[in-house]
Structure formats: structure tokens, C-alpha cells
Write an enzyme that holds these catalytic residues in place. Sequence first.
Site: not given
Length: 173
Positions: A59, A96
Site C-alpha cells: 500500500r 501490530e
Amino acid sequence: MDQLKALIKDVENFPKPGIVFKDFTPLLADPSGLALAVELMANPYRGKQIELVIGAESRGFIFGTAIAQSLSAGFVPIRKPGKLPRQITGVDYALEYGSDRLEMHADAVRRGQRILIVDDLMATGGTMIAACQLATQLGADIVGCAVLIELEFLGGRKKLAPFNTTLHSVIRY
């Protein structure tokens, strides 16, 4: 920012339970939203003599190439393992919700070259920190880091302190 926020959809429990994923693909499909996002990410770096924009797979490629073009700079991709054909340098990092590795060509950046690191989102900071580590290993001068979305409550921004750089985020949650 309201125009851009309206184009970002929350997807609960993706990619795993407890995560609220910020899906910006509707923003990419909206010509004015995409143009505005790129401009707002690039504007703080106009006149800063950015030579290269670096973006992490995948991305970071979306915004990174558009911002590079907007700033009349080159673009360097940071890839997942096994995707680059020549000599690489790499770094392992924590996400994360897991761990990963990023690599870039060992000759992609010259010592002292002024760079901007771009990604779509800053959460806990794992990907951005890995990108900063790769750039500094090669001697780059990191002028800044830019993201479309920052999840402030996860504290990723603080982790940039060792790199003596700033984070520009367009949208903050």
C-alpha cells in the site's frame, strides 16, 4: 478531512478479532478523494529537495509513486522477502498483529540522499520503523515520513524519535 474520512470504511474484526481495519479502497476509487489525499500528503514536503520517495509493499506503493511524481522525485520500493532480484539489505520487524521482514536493493539509496518515507497508515509503527532502519543503514537523510492515516492511540509516532524525523499524517483517529 471530512471529505476523506467519509471515503474510509471501518471493517470490524479484520484481519483478526478486536482489530478495526481502516479500508481506504473507496477513497482510491474516488478521483477527487485520491487527488486530495496525494496533495495533502505531499504538500509539507514541497521545496524540501526530496530526491527519493520510499514506499513499503504494497500500500505504500500506491501513495508513494503518486507523491514521488508530485514532488519530481524518484521512487524506491521496499518489498517483502524474495521479491527483489539484486543484492538486498533487509530488516525484520514487529507488526501490530504479527511479524514480517522488509527488503530493498542495497544500492537503491546513496549516502546523504534526501528521502521521504511514505505509507498508507501508521499504527504501532512497525513498518515505518523498518523502513527508517533500511534507509539509515544505507546512509539516507530522512527528511520526513508521511501517511494518509495515523492511529494515534497506538503510539507509533513516538517510535520515530531515534531517527530524528517527523511524521506527517493527513487523517488521525
